[in-house]
Design an enzyme around this catalytic site. Structure first.
Site, PDB file in Angstrom:
ATOM      1  N   ALA A  77       0.871  -1.171  -0.056  1.00 59.62           N
ATOM      2  CA  ALA A  77       0.056   0.066   0.071  1.00 59.62           C
ATOM      3  C   ALA A  77       0.962   1.090   0.004  1.00 59.62           C
ATOM      4  O   ALA A  77       1.870   1.230   0.458  1.00 59.62           O
ATOM      5  CB  ALA A  77      -1.005  -0.077   1.081  1.00 59.62           C
TER       6      ALA A  77
ATOM      7  N   GLY B 271       0.600  -5.322   0.575  1.00 54.43           N
ATOM      8  CA  GLY B 271      -0.585  -5.215  -0.303  1.00 54.43           C
ATOM      9  C   GLY B 271      -0.304  -5.781  -1.888  1.00 54.43           C
ATOM     10  O   GLY B 271      -1.276  -6.057  -2.426  1.00 54.43           O
TER      11      GLY B 271
ATOM     12  N   GLU C 279      -0.764  -9.446  -1.524  1.00 53.64           N
ATOM     13  CA  GLU C 279      -2.038  -9.491  -1.490  1.00 53.64           C
ATOM     14  C   GLU C 279      -2.730  -9.398  -2.637  1.00 53.64           C
ATOM     15  O   GLU C 279      -3.683 -10.208  -2.939  1.00 53.64           O
ATOM     16  CB  GLU C 279      -2.786  -8.492  -0.424  1.00 53.64           C
ATOM     17  CG  GLU C 279      -2.156  -8.845   1.016  1.00 53.64           C
ATOM     18  CD  GLU C 279      -2.747  -7.885   2.065  1.00 53.64           C
ATOM     19  OE1 GLU C 279      -2.137  -6.718   1.839  1.00 53.64           O
ATOM     20  OE2 GLU C 279      -3.357  -8.278   2.843  1.00 53.64           O
TER      21      GLU C 279
ATOM     22  N   GLU D 192       4.041  -5.772   6.839  1.00 52.48           N
ATOM     23  CA  GLU D 192       3.307  -4.577   7.470  1.00 52.48           C
ATOM     24  C   GLU D 192       3.530  -4.609   8.983  1.00 52.48           C
ATOM     25  O   GLU D 192       3.424  -3.573   9.844  1.00 52.48           O
ATOM     26  CB  GLU D 192       1.626  -5.135   7.308  1.00 52.48           C
ATOM     27  CG  GLU D 192       1.092  -4.953   6.156  1.00 52.48           C
ATOM     28  CD  GLU D 192       1.440  -6.019   5.257  1.00 52.48           C
ATOM     29  OE1 GLU D 192       2.097  -6.923   5.259  1.00 52.48           O
ATOM     30  OE2 GLU D 192       0.630  -6.295   4.050  1.00 52.48           O
TER      31      GLU D 192
HETATM   32  N1  T1G Z   1       4.948   3.439   0.026  1.00 47.86           N
HETATM   33  C1  T1G Z   1       5.319   4.665  -0.239  1.00 47.86           C
HETATM   34  N2  T1G Z   1       6.660   4.769  -0.602  1.00 47.86           N
HETATM   35  C2  T1G Z   1       7.320   3.818  -0.656  1.00 47.86           C
HETATM   36  C3  T1G Z   1       6.801   2.526  -0.173  1.00 47.86           C
HETATM   37  C4  T1G Z   1       5.387   2.249   0.059  1.00 47.86           C
HETATM   38  N3  T1G Z   1       5.010   1.292   0.401  1.00 47.86           N
HETATM   39  N4  T1G Z   1       7.977   1.522  -0.254  1.00 47.86           N
HETATM   40  C5  T1G Z   1       8.862   2.433  -0.730  1.00 47.86           C
HETATM   41  N5  T1G Z   1       8.705   3.606  -0.899  1.00 47.86           N
HETATM   42  C6  T1G Z   1       9.529   4.837  -1.362  1.00 47.86           C
HETATM   43  C7  T1G Z   1      10.778   5.072   0.006  1.00 47.86           C
HETATM   44  O1  T1G Z   1      10.089   5.997   0.680  1.00 47.86           O
HETATM   45  C8  T1G Z   1      11.623   5.939  -1.044  1.00 47.86           C
HETATM   46  O2  T1G Z   1      11.015   7.078  -1.410  1.00 47.86           O
HETATM   47  C9  T1G Z   1      11.387   4.896  -2.718  1.00 47.86           C
HETATM   48  O3  T1G Z   1      10.244   4.388  -2.402  1.00 47.86           O
HETATM   49  C10 T1G Z   1      12.397   3.828  -2.793  1.00 47.86           C
HETATM   50  O4  T1G Z   1      12.433   3.119  -1.299  1.00 47.86           O
HETATM   51  C11 T1G Z   1      -2.829  -3.237   3.000  1.00 47.86           C
HETATM   52  C12 T1G Z   1      -1.471  -1.713   4.681  1.00 47.86           C
HETATM   53  C13 T1G Z   1      10.216  -1.999  -1.397  1.00 47.86           C
HETATM   54  C14 T1G Z   1      12.165  -3.069  -0.399  1.00 47.86           C
HETATM   55  O5  T1G Z   1       6.302  -1.981   3.899  1.00 47.86           O
HETATM   56  O6  T1G Z   1      10.550  -2.253   2.084  1.00 47.86           O
HETATM   57  O7  T1G Z   1       0.801  -2.806   1.945  1.00 47.86           O
HETATM   58  O8  T1G Z   1      13.210   8.325  -0.478  1.00 47.86           O
HETATM   59  O9  T1G Z   1      14.761   3.919  -0.500  1.00 47.86           O
HETATM   60  O10 T1G Z   1      15.866   0.250  -0.493  1.00 47.86           O
HETATM   61  O11 T1G Z   1      -1.898  -5.120   3.730  1.00 47.86           O
HETATM   62  O12 T1G Z   1      10.983   0.438  -0.032  1.00 47.86           O
HETATM   63  O13 T1G Z   1      13.002   7.809  -2.830  1.00 47.86           O
HETATM   64  O14 T1G Z   1      11.501   9.440  -1.881  1.00 47.86           O
HETATM   65  O15 T1G Z   1      13.411   1.747   0.583  1.00 47.86           O
HETATM   66  O16 T1G Z   1      15.235  -0.266  -2.877  1.00 47.86           O
HETATM   67  C15 T1G Z   1       3.959  -2.761   2.964  1.00 47.86           C
HETATM   68  C16 T1G Z   1       8.078  -0.831   2.477  1.00 47.86           C
HETATM   69  C17 T1G Z   1       3.132  -1.377   3.175  1.00 47.86           C
HETATM   70  C18 T1G Z   1       7.361  -2.136   1.871  1.00 47.86           C
HETATM   71  C19 T1G Z   1      12.641  -0.955  -1.669  1.00 47.86           C
HETATM   72  N6  T1G Z   1       5.001  -2.477   2.038  1.00 47.86           N
HETATM   73  N7  T1G Z   1       9.347  -0.688   1.226  1.00 47.86           N
HETATM   74  O17 T1G Z   1      13.937  -0.923  -1.088  1.00 47.86           O
HETATM   75  O18 T1G Z   1      14.410   1.459  -1.639  1.00 47.86           O
HETATM   76  S1  T1G Z   1       1.651  -1.533   4.061  1.00 47.86           S
HETATM   77  C20 T1G Z   1       6.106  -2.349   2.787  1.00 47.86           C
HETATM   78  C21 T1G Z   1      10.474  -1.296   1.265  1.00 47.86           C
HETATM   79  C22 T1G Z   1       0.682  -2.554   3.257  1.00 47.86           C
HETATM   80  C23 T1G Z   1      -1.709  -3.663   3.159  1.00 47.86           C
HETATM   81  C24 T1G Z   1      -0.548  -2.989   3.949  1.00 47.86           C
HETATM   82  C25 T1G Z   1      11.372  -0.923   0.621  1.00 47.86           C
HETATM   83  C26 T1G Z   1      11.542  -1.918  -0.749  1.00 47.86           C
HETATM   84  P1  T1G Z   1      12.065   8.196  -1.696  1.00 47.86           P
HETATM   85  P2  T1G Z   1      13.755   2.538  -0.562  1.00 47.86           P
HETATM   86  P3  T1G Z   1      15.017   0.091  -1.338  1.00 47.86           P
END
Ligand code: T1G
Length: 698
Positions: free
Chosen positions: A63, A102, A105, A125
């Protein structure tokens, strides 16, 4: 059709492509785009199967976290996933990069999943204080069974494609990294073989097999230790359990929604999401343009093969950068190299390294007894005693030996970088690279800019932090920089609280109950009581008013902590568990008598406020002096350097949540009751309270 999601048919396959950089997060435009594209696929009579995939670096990575806390725009992700699953045409997900949260999912809502070999999947999450809220807790266990689903959802760990296939999450791992070809080929196979629509929500065999089992209670037992103080892992367990106890998928989804809502409202979710973004913001240094040139670091020198020098060297060998360690005596060098080898072999014993990787890394680490071998290194990191005279002598030698443009860094934890730089003719090449012990484990790299440090040297250090898998925070030069300057205040307050009547273990428990992995005094025993003692002595020599302390007595009696078997606590042979020591109580009682102190009851609340608010007050002064650019720099320093619980967001975020007015009131109370410069309220804090603002507003 939104431009972040496109639909086009290739042969008999309706291809739905998401293109929303940087990580195809499932923001509103993507959610509605997917739903519209699936509808278009349903309406497209010539489409016999649908394929969902993504452009760019990864399949959907979850998400869009930036939307949290804002009103959710329809369609919500659970509805989109259910809409995909309800399709009467088979839907295939083709996964590359990291299908997370997500994103996974969405893939679980598809009827089949194919992944390229390098792909990973996960439900992280929990690391944001949440749980999979779009059916992950209900669909995953229907494919993997309870145990695997519980492990994945409560750790948030990523799973490689092959392992995901073995667990039943992925149907096929493609033979190449071409995700579109893999998706089209799989979808064509589904059509040719007439494979049915296979809805995960309708699978029940894994649920039947474990109905009534005690897997959940057993799992909760294990969580008690691992997830101490955390909310989300326990709610994740409840949600997965609901898949096995609910009378229908819909009922389980309702339970998931309830639990998700509870977590969404929690302070822990706010803290963890703040920490997530702050960890990424720290690398964007105000005033240091993103395109600042960086120097090429191909070879590194380290001075000192002790605990810190050895750990520092490992960081470079771990990422393939050759490193030479200099010592003054062969025996010290041999000992240091042997310890490095032992560390690697221990990691190999735990299965996290192969023996050839151990040899490969060891081959990158050389030793020397002379700085002559530093003539061609691009960076030298000095990691010797915290003595300014020794450091300056080393830096003046390095200035002679090292090539122009080589960066000269000190691992000092408190001393003045400008004074060290003054021993060279190249202050613009001098910087502080403060590693945290154990240097090959702790993620924080506190990067200390000197007055004359060049921008490209700062940018190189920030880039190097990423290369050696650290979180680099650029800070200004003062005694103790950011982390230790605040730690010293907490340490002094903790010692004073014991003078007043608290026991060391009472103080430590307040800090571990807050979420620190170790209390102040247990940490002091680990680091060595002589370190704090020599810092206090140095400051006394420099004319600072540092009051005598019962810990000085411990040091003078040679009770230095774990390394001597006793310090504040005592330790059994080979066991690092701190045991309260009556000898220490006696020493404290004598000290109080000498100082004319009558001990009193000290409440836990007073301990919490005096240990933590003195740090927050110091943090405000650090911000005011520009030693830290933003409060998030302080938060990340404390989370990754000292184990401040990430679920509280870091000391300054935590202060914002408590309310700066309450904190200022307490500081003023202790200014009267305890006195001392450390309790003089920070003018910035007073200003923020007067304006009704938070640190996060700066
Ligand atoms: N939403 C918004 N921005 C995100 C993002 C996300 N989920 N994930 C990464 N970014 C942005 C981050 O801030 C950075 O921005 C850029 O992307 C590169 O990220 C309903 C509720 C995917 C493994 O927890 O683990 O789904 O600094 O520097 O090292 O069940 O990002 O460039 O402006 O980390 O290559 C669940 C979180 C959400 C994944 C990539 N998903 N992200 O790592 O790059 S909750 C997560 C990561 C959800 C549902 C629920 C990592 C990555 P900027 P980065 P990276």
């Amino acid at each position: 059709m939104s431009d972040v999601v496109t639909y086009n048919r290739e042969g008999a396959i309706g291809v739905i492509t998401v293109n929303y950089p940087p990580v195809n997060a499932l923001g509103h435009a993507v959610r509605s785009g997917i739903q519209n594209a699936v509808q278009q696929g349903q309406d497209d009579a010539d489409a016999k199967a649908l394929l969902i995939m993504a452009e760019g670096r990864t399949f959907m990575a979850g998400a869009d976290i930036r939307e949290f806390g804002k009103p959710m725009q329809e369609p919500g992700l659970p509805e989109v996933v259910n809409f995909i699953e309800a399709s009467d045409k088979p839907v295939v997900a083709a996964i590359h990069g990291t299908a997370l949260g997500g994103g996974l999912e969405v893939a679980l809502g598809c009827h089949y999943r194919v992944a390229v070999p390098s792909a990973k999947v996960g439900l992280p999450e929990v690391k944001l204080g949440l749980l999979p809220g779009a059916g992950g807790t209900q669909r995953l266990p229907r494919l993997t069974g309870a145990q695997k689903a519980l492990e994945m959802i409560t750790t948030g760990d990523f799973v490689a494609a092959k392992d995901a296939q073995a667990a039943g999450i992925i149907d096929e791992v493609a033979g190449s990294e071409d995700v579109k070809a893999a998706g089209l080929a799989f979808a064509q196979k589904v059509i040719d073989e007439g494979k049915p629509v296979r809805r995960v929500s309708e699978l029940t065999d894994k649920l039947e097999a474990e109905k009534g089992s005690d897997v959940f209670d057993k799992f909760r037992e294990g969580l008690k230790k691992k997830a101490r103080g955390l909310l989300a892992p326990f709610k994740c367990t409840d949600a997965v359990e609901a898949a096995f106890t609910s009378s229908s998928f819909e009922e389980g989804m309702k339970r998931e929604r309830e639990l998700f809502g509870e977590l969404m409202e929690s302070d822990q979710r706010a803290g963890l999401i703040h920490a997530f973004f702050a960890e990424r913001e720290v690398s964007k240094v105000p005033g240091l343009p993103k395109d600042t040139p960086i120097r090429d670091i191909k070879k590194v020198g380290v001075i000192g093969a002790g605990t810190m020098g050895g750990g520092i060297a490992m960081n470079f060998a771990n990422v393939g950068i050759p490193v030479t360690i200099a010592e003054v005596k062969q025996e010290a060098l041999d000992k240091g190299l042997a310890i490095i080898r032992k560390n690697y072999e221990n990691t190999a014993k735990k299965g996290r390294l192969t023996m050839e990787q151990v040899e490969e890394r060891m081959s990158l680490i050389n030793g020397t007894l002379t700085y002559d071998n530093f003539a061609d290194v691009d960076l030298v990191i000095e990691a010797v005693f915290e003595r300014m005279d020794i450091k300056k002598s080393i830096f003046s030698q390095l200035d002679e030996k090292c090539k122009p443009g080589a960066i000269l860094a000190s691992n000092t934890s408190t001393l003045d970088i400008d004074e060290i730089a003054s021993a060279t003719k190249r202050p613009e090449d001098v910087i502080g690279l403060h590693f945290f012990s154990p240097a090959n484990v702790m993620k924080l790299l506190e990067i200390v800019r000197g007055e004359k440090t060049a921008d490209d040297v700062k940018a190189t250090a920030m880039n190097l932090a990423k290369r050696i898998k650290k979180v680099g925070v650029l800070v200004g030069n003062c005694h103790g920089f950011v982390g230790n300057r605040m730690l010293h205040k907490r340490g002094a307050e903790a010692m004073a609280l014991v003078n007043d009547g608290a026991t060391p273990q009472q103080v430590d428990k307040v800090l571990t109950d807050l979420g620190f992995p170790m209390g102040q005094f247990a940490m002091g025993d680990l680091a060595g009581i002589d370190i704090g003692y020599s810092i206090r002595e140095e400051r006394r020599k420099a004319g600072e008013d540092v009051p005598p302390s019962w810990m000085d007595k411990l040091a003078e009696q040679g009770r230095l902590g774990q390394k001597t078997g006793a310090g504040t606590y005592k330790y059994e042979e080979g066991n690092r568990k701190p045991i309260p020591d009556p000898e220490t109580d006696k020493l404290i009682a004598e000290f109080r008598k000498e100082q004319g102190i009558t001990p009193r009851e000290v409440s836990d609340q007073e301990i919490l406020e005096r240990c933590m608010y003195v740090m927050i007050n110091e943090g405000a002064k650090i911000l005011d002096e520009g030693i830290a650019d933003r409060s998030l720099d302080i938060d990340i320093t404390w989370i990754y350097g000292y184990g401040f619980p990430a679920y509280r967001g870091g000391p300054m975020f935590w202060a914002d949540q408590i309310g700066l007015d309450k904190i200022l009131d307490a500081i003023k109370k202790y200014q009267k009751e305890v006195g001392g410069k450390q309790w003089e309220p920070s003018p910035l804090l007073e200003k923020l309270v007067a304006e009704g603002k938070k640190f996060g507003d700066l």
